[in-house]
Design an enzyme around this catalytic site. Structure first.
Site, short mmCIF file in Angstrom:
data_model
loop_
_atom_site.label_atom_id
_atom_site.label_comp_id
_atom_site.label_asym_id
_atom_site.label_seq_id
_atom_site.Cartn_x
_atom_site.Cartn_y
_atom_site.Cartn_z
N ALA A 1 -12.39 -57.33 -12.64
CA ALA A 1 -12.22 -58.71 -13.09
C ALA A 1 -12.21 -58.77 -14.61
CB ALA A 1 -13.37 -59.55 -12.56
N GLY B 1 -14.18 -55.14 -9.50
CA GLY B 1 -13.40 -55.93 -8.57
C GLY B 1 -12.18 -55.18 -8.07
N GLU C 1 -13.34 -53.20 -5.26
CA GLU C 1 -13.65 -54.11 -4.14
C GLU C 1 -12.38 -54.52 -3.40
OE1 GLU C 1 -16.16 -56.52 -6.80
OE2 GLU C 1 -17.60 -56.53 -5.15
N GLU D 1 -20.34 -53.03 -12.55
CA GLU D 1 -20.84 -54.39 -12.82
C GLU D 1 -22.28 -54.38 -13.35
OE1 GLU D 1 -19.04 -53.49 -10.28
OE2 GLU D 1 -17.73 -55.08 -9.56
C1 LIG Z 1 -12.46 -47.35 -18.44
C2 LIG Z 1 -11.80 -48.57 -19.09
C3 LIG Z 1 -11.12 -49.41 -18.04
C4 LIG Z 1 -10.72 -48.07 -20.09
O1 LIG Z 1 -11.33 -47.37 -21.16
P1 LIG Z 1 -10.50 -47.00 -22.48
O2 LIG Z 1 -9.24 -46.33 -22.08
O3 LIG Z 1 -11.43 -46.30 -23.40
O4 LIG Z 1 -10.03 -48.39 -23.08
P2 LIG Z 1 -10.95 -49.54 -23.69
O5 LIG Z 1 -10.82 -49.50 -25.16
O6 LIG Z 1 -12.29 -49.52 -23.12
O7 LIG Z 1 -10.23 -50.82 -23.13
C5 LIG Z 1 -8.97 -51.25 -23.63
C6 LIG Z 1 -8.97 -52.74 -23.82
O8 LIG Z 1 -9.09 -53.38 -22.54
C7 LIG Z 1 -10.19 -54.27 -22.52
N1 LIG Z 1 -10.75 -54.28 -21.15
C8 LIG Z 1 -11.02 -53.21 -20.39
N2 LIG Z 1 -11.48 -53.58 -19.19
C9 LIG Z 1 -11.52 -54.93 -19.21
C10 LIG Z 1 -11.91 -55.91 -18.26
N3 LIG Z 1 -12.37 -55.59 -17.04
N4 LIG Z 1 -11.84 -57.19 -18.62
C11 LIG Z 1 -11.40 -57.54 -19.86
N5 LIG Z 1 -10.99 -56.66 -20.81
C12 LIG Z 1 -11.06 -55.38 -20.46
C13 LIG Z 1 -11.14 -53.70 -23.57
O9 LIG Z 1 -11.99 -54.69 -24.05
C14 LIG Z 1 -10.15 -53.22 -24.64
O10 LIG Z 1 -9.66 -54.33 -25.36
P3 LIG Z 1 -10.11 -54.57 -26.88
O11 LIG Z 1 -9.87 -53.29 -27.60
O12 LIG Z 1 -11.57 -54.90 -26.80
O13 LIG Z 1 -9.28 -55.71 -27.33
C15 LIG Z 1 -12.84 -49.38 -19.85
O14 LIG Z 1 -12.19 -50.38 -20.60
C16 LIG Z 1 -13.84 -50.05 -18.96
O15 LIG Z 1 -14.79 -49.42 -18.56
N6 LIG Z 1 -13.63 -51.34 -18.69
C17 LIG Z 1 -14.58 -52.14 -17.97
C18 LIG Z 1 -14.45 -51.93 -16.50
C19 LIG Z 1 -15.43 -52.80 -15.77
O16 LIG Z 1 -16.57 -52.90 -16.13
N7 LIG Z 1 -14.96 -53.44 -14.70
C20 LIG Z 1 -15.74 -54.32 -13.92
C21 LIG Z 1 -15.51 -55.71 -14.38
S1 LIG Z 1 -16.57 -56.85 -13.55
C22 LIG Z 1 -15.84 -57.06 -12.04
O17 LIG Z 1 -14.83 -56.49 -11.78
C23 LIG Z 1 -16.52 -58.00 -11.14
C24 LIG Z 1 -15.93 -58.35 -10.00
C25 LIG Z 1 -16.62 -59.22 -9.06
C26 LIG Z 1 -16.39 -60.65 -9.36
C27 LIG Z 1 -16.98 -61.42 -8.26
C28 LIG Z 1 -17.13 -62.82 -8.58
C29 LIG Z 1 -17.93 -63.41 -7.47
C30 LIG Z 1 -18.33 -64.77 -7.82
C31 LIG Z 1 -19.44 -65.20 -6.91
C32 LIG Z 1 -19.86 -66.61 -7.05
C33 LIG Z 1 -19.86 -67.13 -8.42
C34 LIG Z 1 -20.30 -68.54 -8.41
C35 LIG Z 1 -20.26 -69.06 -9.80
C36 LIG Z 1 -21.02 -70.30 -9.86
C37 LIG Z 1 -20.89 -70.82 -11.24
O18 LIG Z 1 -19.91 -71.51 -11.50
O19 LIG Z 1 -21.75 -70.50 -12.08
#
Ligand SMILES: CC(C)(COP(=O)(O)OP(=O)(O)OC[C@H]1O[C@@H](n2cnc3c(N)ncnc32)[C@H](O)[C@@H]1OP(=O)(O)O)[C@@H](O)C(=O)NCCC(=O)NCCSC(=O)/C=C/CCCCCCCCCCCCC(=O)O
Length: 729
Positions: A64, A104, A107, A127
């Site tokens: 996400a 996500g 998932e 996460e």
């Molecule tokens: C390994 C990586 C993917 C890549 O690494 P690398 O090649 O070294 O590159 P980076 O420099 O790290 O990244 C490049 C740029 O990309 C940006 N980036 C990377 N990943 C993301 C991302 N996921 N989102 C946004 N941006 C991202 C990064 O910042 C760089 O950009 P910049 O240079 O900063 O400009 C590595 O990037 C990495 O590890 N990324 C993170 C991966 C991660 O952690 N993924 C998990 C994300 S969380 C998720 O997926 C959650 C999902 C579940 C959601 C479920 C929701 C349920 C809701 C329930 C109910 C809610 C009720 C709410 C009630 C209320 O209203 O309050």
């Protein structure tokens, strides 16, 4: 099967990357909507017999969009609903996992009926590192697929696993070396018509353990201990427990409750800030407008390390691990042999660890690592890291020699924790090639590399040092040149307050406990004992603060018109150097021991000291200990920002999280200040400063005062309130 755009058949994947690397985006609402529409179309179209989901540009999904979690308008289709929709499809859905499937993204793959991974793909549920849990039903599906122990390990650590590990765990059905999408389509064609019920994870039971409850209780205790106040790992365990105790739908409800609790805890915001801050500091700026976007690094094909003491050994180890050939130099054969043995021991240990990841470490080959006392062997290296002890005269002598011997384009780095880079550079004929690289001990473990530019350091040299950090898998942070740079300069007032608190009535173990409860890995006194009390003592002697150069008649508790505590000097004078001597602020089981026990000897020394100086001890509460130590450190941070020593508060926070054991779930000291509220930080500093007018470290920085006067703007805007950008930036 038909291949085309969209999802049905083998359409475009679950997300679109807009330039992977520089602008990687998470799963957006538009992607969710497109997936939902595609699935519905595929289900309704009788000509479609199976569905394949893949990513674009060879990456399945980074999960996400992290920025979306702090957005006030979180709305639109939900990821969890989409995962359920995929799972309930009447046609087989196969995930083709290339590159990464994280959070996500994984998932989504768990909602699919089959998973095919490329051999180089990596998968994980990170996460927890963002202060969350896998909230799209991942905590309920993963244990049903791979069992509780393996699922819990992945969910509570956030680690990424390889395709082979995933295959072993049963997380994927197939690993391929060639075209993953083709392989997934092939599998999809094969399974058309087979029953989908057994492939729907929500319908499966969680594989039982002999004592699931006992296992989960032990896991909870373990993660609680490791997490030091960070909530997410413990709530991850609770969510997995729900999977073992409740039917799927009730488990999902529990997962959602826990997710919302985390989302609103404040820790998630801090951890997500830390994620982006670590990426923001890759962009650096330096005097005269030089900046990362305009400077290219030189290649780093070979390196030399001078000095094989504790730091030098760790640095050699990092370079070998990064596959950079190294020449390791000592001043004589005796030191060289001692250093060589120590380095080989470190490398043997690292090699064993790497074998577990099926990686090899080549360090017996003299073309990759050679030990010498001959400076001439440094003639052709691309980079030299001098790591001798903190003695300016010695460092200057070495740099003078280097500037005569090394090739003109070689980068000349000094590993120092406080010394003036310009003075060291002045011993060379090429100050533009000289830069500070402050490694943290143990250098092969700690992630931080403070990179310090001097007045003449060239943008190419800075870019090359940043490249070095990346090659060593460290977080490089570029800062300006001042005594102690950023990290240690902020540390001085923190430790100073800790010692003043002892004078006034606290004990070392009380102060440490308060700061460890806050989340620091170790408190200031345990830390000083670990680092060696003689290090600071020598530095204070060098500065004329203690020892024979202090003018006769100088009051014991005053230097240069400000309060000074001679307590650390007294400890050293009685041979208490910390862990290495077996006594320091604590006592240890033996010289070199690591188990700190409160020392009655220190307690009586403190009582005697207070008596001698007429100090009436008082009870000091936790709040005062925290405020005086932390706010003094933060206050110095504001002074550093105002002087342009660092480009922004993120730099200070990344330094503290990665080099000084600051609890990541509190986002770093400057983020913490913003969380507490700058008006409160200011008011408390004013209060403590009034009580201790002879302590400049408590006198509020003018920049902090200005930010409060400007209405406490958000951290992102702080730097725009500096009256003029510092000439350093
Ligand atoms: C390994 C990586 C993917 C890549 O690494 P690398 O090649 O070294 O590159 P980076 O420099 O790290 O990244 C490049 C740029 O990309 C940006 N980036 C990377 N990943 C993301 C991302 N996921 N989102 C946004 N941006 C991202 C990064 O910042 C760089 O950009 P910049 O240079 O900063 O400009 C590595 O990037 C990495 O590890 N990324 C993170 C991966 C991660 O952690 N993924 C998990 C994300 S969380 C998720 O997926 C959650 C999902 C579940 C959601 C479920 C929701 C349920 C809701 C329930 C109910 C809610 C009720 C709410 C009630 C209320 O209203 O309050």
């Amino acid at each position: 099967m038909r291949r085309g755009r969209g999802l049905h058949a083998a359409g475009a994947g679950p997300e679109r990357y807009q330039g992977y690397g520089r602008g990687l985006r998470g799963i957006s609402l538009a992607v969710l909507q497109a997936l939902e529409d595609g699935l519905e179309k595929a289900d309704a179209d009788p000509s479609v017999k199976a569905v394949m989901i893949c990513g674009e540009n060879g990456k399945f999904s980074a999960g996400a969009d992290i920025r979306g979690f702090s957005s006030p308008n979180r709305q639109g289709p939900s990821l969890a609903a989409l995962v359920s929709l995929i799972e309930s499809s009447k046609k087989p859905v196969v995930a083709a996992i290339e590159g990464i499937a994280l959070g996500g993204g994984l998932e989504v793959a768990l909602g699919c009926h089959y998973r095919v991974a490329h051999v180089k793909a990596r998968m994980g549920l990170p996460e927890v590192t963002l202060g969350l849990l896998p909230g799209a039903e991942g905590t309920q599906r993963l244990p049903r697929l791979i069992g509780v122990p393996a699922a819990l390990d992945m969910i509570t650590t956030g680690k990424h696993i390889s395709a082979h590990e995933a295959l072993k765990l049963g997380l994927v059905d197939e690993v391929v070396e060639a075209n993953t999408v083709e392989a997934a389509m092939h599998l999809a064609n094969q399974v058309i018509g087979q029953p989908l019920g057994p492939r729907r994870l929500s319908l499966r039971p969680v594989p039982p353990l002999p004592d699931t409850d006992g296992f989960l209780r032990a896991a909870r205790l373990r993660v609680r201990e490791r997490a030091r106040g960070c909530l997410a790992p413990e709530l991850c365990v609770q969510a997995v427990r729900a999977a073992t105790e409740l039917p799927f739908s009730a488990g999902v409800r529990r997962e959602r409750e826990l997710f919302v609790e985390l989302l609103s805890s404040g820790q998630a915001r801090a951890l997500q800030y830390a994620f982006f801050a670590e990426r923001a500091v890759r962009r650096w700026s330096a005097p005269g407008g030089a900046a990362s976007h305009g400077a290219a690094p030189r290649p780093l094909r070979s390196a030399a390390v001078i000095g094989l003491g504790t730091m030098g050994r760790g640095i050699v180890t990092c370079l070998v691990k990064a596959n950079i050939p190294v020449v390791a130099l000592e001043q004589n054969l005796e030191y060289l042999n001692v250093g060589r043995k120590a380095v080989m021991l470190l490398l043997e240990r690292e090699a064993k660890k790497m074998e577990q990841d099926a990686q090899a470490l080549d360090f017996h080959n003299p073309a990759r690592l050679q030990f010498t006392v001959d400076f001439d062997l440094l003639r052709d290296v691309d980079l030299v890291i001098e790591a001798v002890f903190e003695d300016m005269a010695l460092k200057k002598e070495i740099f003078h020699k280097l500037s005569r011997i090394c090739k003109p384009e070689a980068l000349l780095c000094t590993n120092t924790s406080a010394l003036d880079i310009d003075e060291i550079a002045s011993a060379t004929s090429r100050p533009e090639q000289v830069i500070g690289t402050h490694f943290f001990s143990p250098a092969h473990v700690m992630r931080l590399l403070e990179i310090i530019y001097g007045r003449h350091t060239s943008p190419t040299a800075i870019a090359t040092a940043m490249q070095l950090a990346r090659a060593l898998r460290k977080v490089g942070v570029v800062v300006g040149n001042c005594f102690g740079f950023v990290g240690n300069r902020m540390m001085f007032p923190y430790v100073e307050q800790a010692v003043f608190l002892l004078e006034e009535g606290s004990r070392p173990e009380e102060v440490d406990q308060v700061l460890e409860d806050f989340g620091f890995k170790i408190g200031p006194f345990r830390m000083s004992d670990l680092a060696g009390l003689d290090v600071g003592w020598r530095s204070r002697q060098g500065q004329g603060l203690t020892g024979p150069s202090v003018p006769a008649g100088t009051p014991a508790r005053q230097r240069l018109g400000r309060r000074y505590s001679p307590l650390p000097d007294l400890l050293c004078e009685s041979g208490r150097f910390g862990q290495k001597s077996g006594t320091g602020w604590y006592r240890y089981e033996r010289a070199g021991g690591r188990t700190a026990t409160p020392d009655p000897g220190v307690h009586s020394l403190l009582a005697q000291y207070r008596h001698t100086h007429g100090i009436r001890p008082r009870h000091i509460d936790q709040e005062e200990i925290l405020e005086r130590c932390l706010f003094a450190l933060i206050n110095e941070g504001f002074a550093i920002l105002a002087e342009g020593i660092a480009a922004g508060p993120e730099h200070l926070d990344v330094i503290y999280i990665n080099g000084y054991g600051w609890p990541r779930h509190r986002g770093g000291p400057m983020f913490y200040a913003a969380t507490v509220g700058l008006p409160r930080v200011l008011a408390r500093l004013q209060h403590h400063s009034q009580a201790h007018p002879d302590v400049p470290g408590l006198r509020p920085s003018a920049f902090l005062e200005k930010l409060v006067a400007m209405g406490n703007p958000p951290l992102k805007e702080w730097m725009s309130y500096l009256s003029q950008q510092s000439p350093r930036l």
